[in-house]
Design an enzyme around this catalytic site. Structure first.
Site, mmCIF file in Angstrom:
data_model
loop_
_atom_site.group_PDB
_atom_site.id
_atom_site.type_symbol
_atom_site.label_atom_id
_atom_site.label_comp_id
_atom_site.label_asym_id
_atom_site.label_seq_id
_atom_site.Cartn_x
_atom_site.Cartn_y
_atom_site.Cartn_z
ATOM 1 N N HIS A 63 55.402 63.413 23.541
ATOM 2 C CA HIS A 63 54.022 62.944 23.537
ATOM 3 C C HIS A 63 53.057 64.108 23.333
ATOM 4 O O HIS A 63 52.047 63.989 22.617
ATOM 5 C CB HIS A 63 53.733 62.209 24.850
ATOM 6 C CG HIS A 63 52.324 61.748 24.984
ATOM 7 N ND1 HIS A 63 51.446 62.302 25.881
ATOM 8 C CD2 HIS A 63 51.624 60.786 24.333
ATOM 9 C CE1 HIS A 63 50.277 61.702 25.789
ATOM 10 N NE2 HIS A 63 50.356 60.776 24.854
ATOM 11 N N GLU A 66 53.095 64.909 19.735
ATOM 12 C CA GLU A 66 52.327 63.922 18.974
ATOM 13 C C GLU A 66 50.859 64.314 18.901
ATOM 14 O O GLU A 66 50.214 64.198 17.848
ATOM 15 C CB GLU A 66 52.479 62.545 19.620
ATOM 16 C CG GLU A 66 51.619 61.459 19.015
ATOM 17 C CD GLU A 66 51.149 60.440 20.033
ATOM 18 O OE1 GLU A 66 49.939 60.109 20.032
ATOM 19 O OE2 GLU A 66 51.982 59.967 20.830
ATOM 20 N N HIS A 67 50.303 64.774 20.021
ATOM 21 C CA HIS A 67 48.915 65.228 20.036
ATOM 22 C C HIS A 67 48.726 66.458 19.151
ATOM 23 O O HIS A 67 47.786 66.543 18.356
ATOM 24 C CB HIS A 67 48.497 65.588 21.470
ATOM 25 C CG HIS A 67 48.108 64.424 22.310
ATOM 26 N ND1 HIS A 67 46.842 64.261 22.836
ATOM 27 C CD2 HIS A 67 48.820 63.345 22.726
ATOM 28 C CE1 HIS A 67 46.791 63.141 23.549
ATOM 29 N NE2 HIS A 67 47.989 62.572 23.500
ATOM 30 N N GLU A 143 44.609 62.149 30.266
ATOM 31 C CA GLU A 143 45.230 60.876 29.892
ATOM 32 C C GLU A 143 46.127 60.364 31.020
ATOM 33 O O GLU A 143 46.145 59.164 31.325
ATOM 34 C CB GLU A 143 46.029 61.063 28.609
ATOM 35 C CG GLU A 143 46.606 59.776 28.034
ATOM 36 C CD GLU A 143 47.343 60.008 26.727
ATOM 37 O OE1 GLU A 143 47.965 59.034 26.237
ATOM 38 O OE2 GLU A 143 47.308 61.125 26.189
#
Length: 437
Positions: A63, A66-67, A143
Site C-alpha cells: 500500500h 501504491e502511494h 489514512e
C-alpha cells in the site's frame, strides 16, 4: 532468436465485445475488450502482489508503494502524472488488495495512448526518493487514523484478524502505525524491484480500442524490461490457510453505535459452490428483501445497516453478518442473527428465495459491466485470479445452473460451522461471553 508474442481471441461476447489476449516474451500478459460503441477506454496494470505477500516487518509496504509510484518517475513529476491525464478529462488512481494491486486510468478513447504511457511509466520507472517516502509516510499514518475513526469499517478488520490471526490474510492492508513508521526507503525499493516484474503483471484495457495498437504501445512502454520469462503462476489453491473459530474479540471504543460482525470461515474464490453461496448470501443479507434486513431492520427497527457478506481469496474465505446498532440492542441483534442462521442451516431456504437470490446475482453481473472501468477490471481479475476467463453469458449460465438443493446444501454445511464474533463499542472484554451459544 527471441520468442514472439502469442495472441489469441478468448471471447466474442454478445453482451460485450471481442476479448483478446497476448503474452509477451517477458511474461507480460495483455488483455483487451474491444467495444466500438463506447467513446471511452479504461487501462489498468494489475500486479499480482498484495498485502498477503508481505512479511510482518514489511506489513503495509504494498500500500505504501501504491502511494509512492504516483510521486514521480524519471520522465514525469507527480504533478505531471496527474495533470497530463486530467488535461484530457481523464482520471487515474490505484488500490491495493490482499492478493493484488491495480493502477488504472480512464480516458476518452482517443487519449488511450497517453493513458498507457503514463500508467506504465509510473508502475515500472518510479524513482522513490527519500523525501517522497517521508511525505507519504505522514499521509498513510493519517489514512490509518481516519480508518480507525470509522468503526463500521474497522470491525471488519477485527473480524478478519480474529479468524486468520497472524497469517498475512489477517493483517490490515495498510499496515500498522508501528510497521509504517519503521519502513525505510531501502526496504520499499527492494520490494519494488524484486516484485514488480512483467511476469507478475497483467495489462487490461477495455473500450473503443484496437488490440494490436494497445500491444504495440505497451511493448514500447515496457521496452527496457525484456528478460524473457513465463507468466507467474496463479496462487496455489491447495495451500491451507490456518483459520480459527469460536473467537470473540471486543475492541473497547467510545462510539455512538456498536458495530458487530458474526461469521465463520467461508469458501475460497474458485470453490465449486461459489455461485450457490452467492445466491445464499443474497437471501440472507444481500438486499432490502433479505431475511436479516427484514427481521432486524424492517420488522423490529433494531439497526439502520445490516447485511451479510463473503470475502474470497485463492485458498481461503470468510462469511459474515454485519450490523450497526445502539449498544443496548446488540444482544437482541446477535440473538436474532444466530437464530436466523441456525434456522436456514437446518431448514434451508425456499425455491422462491433462491430464484430471487440468483436474479440479484445476474443483475449484479450485467449491471456492473455498464462502463469500461468495470470491464477492464473483469479482464484483470479474471487473468490474475482465475483459471479461466468466463464470458458474461457463461457466468449467467452457471448462475442458472444453481438449484435450490445446491443452496440448501451450502447453507447446511457453511452455517453449521463454528462462528466467531468481532465487536467495537463501549464494552468490557468479557461482555459477550456465551454470545456464540
Amino acid at each position: 532468436m527471441a520468442s514472439r508474442p502469442l495472441t489469441q481471441t478468448l471471447a466474442e461476447d454478445p453482451l460485450g465485445g471481442t476479448v483478446r489476449r497476448t503474452v509477451l516474451p517477458n511474461g507480460l500478459r495483455i488483455l483487451t475488450e474491444a467495444i466500438p460503441a463506447m467513446r471511452s477506454a479504461s487501462f489498468g496494470v494489475w500486479v499480482g502482489i498484495g498485502s498477503r505477500d508481505e512479511t510482518p516487518a514489511l506489513s503495509g509496504v504494498s500500500h505504501f508503494l501504491e502511494h509512492l509510484l504516483f510521486k514521480g518517475t524519471k520522465r514525469r513529476t507527480a504533478l505531471e502524472i496527474s495533470s497530463q491525464i486530467e488535461a484530457v478529462g481523464g482520471e487515474t488512481n490505484a488500490f491495493t488488495a490482499k492478493e493484488y494491486t491495480c493502477y488504472y486510468a480512464r480516458v476518452l478513447d482517443a487519449d488511450l495512448p497517453l493513458a498507457i504511457d503514463v500508467v506504465c511509466d509510473l508502475v515500472i520507472d518510479s524513482v522513490l526518493t527519500d523525501a517522497d517516502v517521508e511525505t507519504e509516510r505522514g499521509v498513510i499514518l493519517e489514512e490509518i487514523a481516519m480508518h480507525d475513526d470509522e468503526p463500521g469499517d474497522e470491525v471488519h478488520d477485527v473480524f478478519t484478524e480474529a479468524i486468520f490471526g497472524n497469517h498475512p490474510l489477517g493483517r490490515q492492508i495498510s499496515g500498522s502505525v508501528a510497521s509504517i513508521s519503521a519502513l525505510t526507503r531501502r526496504q520499499i525499493d527492494g520490494f519494488y524491484r524484486k516484485r514488480y516484474l512483467p511476469s507478475q503483471m497483467v495489462i487490461a484495457a477495455a473500450g473503443n480500442l484496437d488490440h494490436a495498437k494497445v500491444v504495440k504501445a505497451v511493448r514500447a512502454a515496457f521496452g527496457g524490461l525484456t528478460v524473457e520469462s513465463a507468466p507467474a503462476a496463479r496462487r496455489s489453491r491447495t495451500t491451507r490457510v490456518p483459520a480459527r473459530s469460536g473467537q470473540i474479540v471486543v475492541r473497547n471504543k467510545d462510539t455512538e453505535q456498536a458495530h458487530v460482525v458474526l461469521g465463520c470461515v467461508g469458501y475460497p474464490r474458485q470453490h465449486d459452490n461459489r455461485f450457490a453461496l452467492g445466491a445464499l448470501n443474497n437471501v440472507l443479507g444481500g438486499g432490502m428483501s433479505s431475511r436479516l434486513f427484514q427481521q432486524i431492520r424492517e420488522q423490529r427497527g433494531l439497526a439502520y445497516s445490516v447485511y451479510s457478506f463473503t470475502s474470497q481469496y485463492s485458498d481461503a474465505g470468510l462469511f459474515g453478518v454485519y450490523a450497526g446498532c445502539a449498544p443496548g440492542k446488540v444482544e437482541e441483534v446477535l440473538a436474532i442473527t444466530r437464530d436466523e442462521l441456525a434456522r436456514v442451516a437446518a431448514e434451508g431456504v425456499t425455491d422462491a428465495e433462491v430464484e430471487r437470490g440468483k436474479g440479484m446475482l445476474k443483475g449484479a453481473v450485467v449491471l456492473g459491466l455498464e462502463d469500461t472501468g468495470s470491464r477492464m477490471s473483469r479482464l484483470g481479475k479474471g487473468e490474475l485470479l482465475y483459471d479461466e476467463m468466463l464470458s458474461v453469458d457463461e457466468v449467467l449460465r452457471r448462475v442458472d445452473l444453481v438449484t435450490p438443493e445446491m443452496v440448501r446444501q451450502v447453507a447446511g454445511e457453511l452455517l453449521s460451522r463454528p462462528m466467531s464474533l468481532a465487536v467495537i463499542g463501549e464494552f468490557d472484554d468479557n461482555a459477550f461471553e456465551g454470545a456464540l451459544g
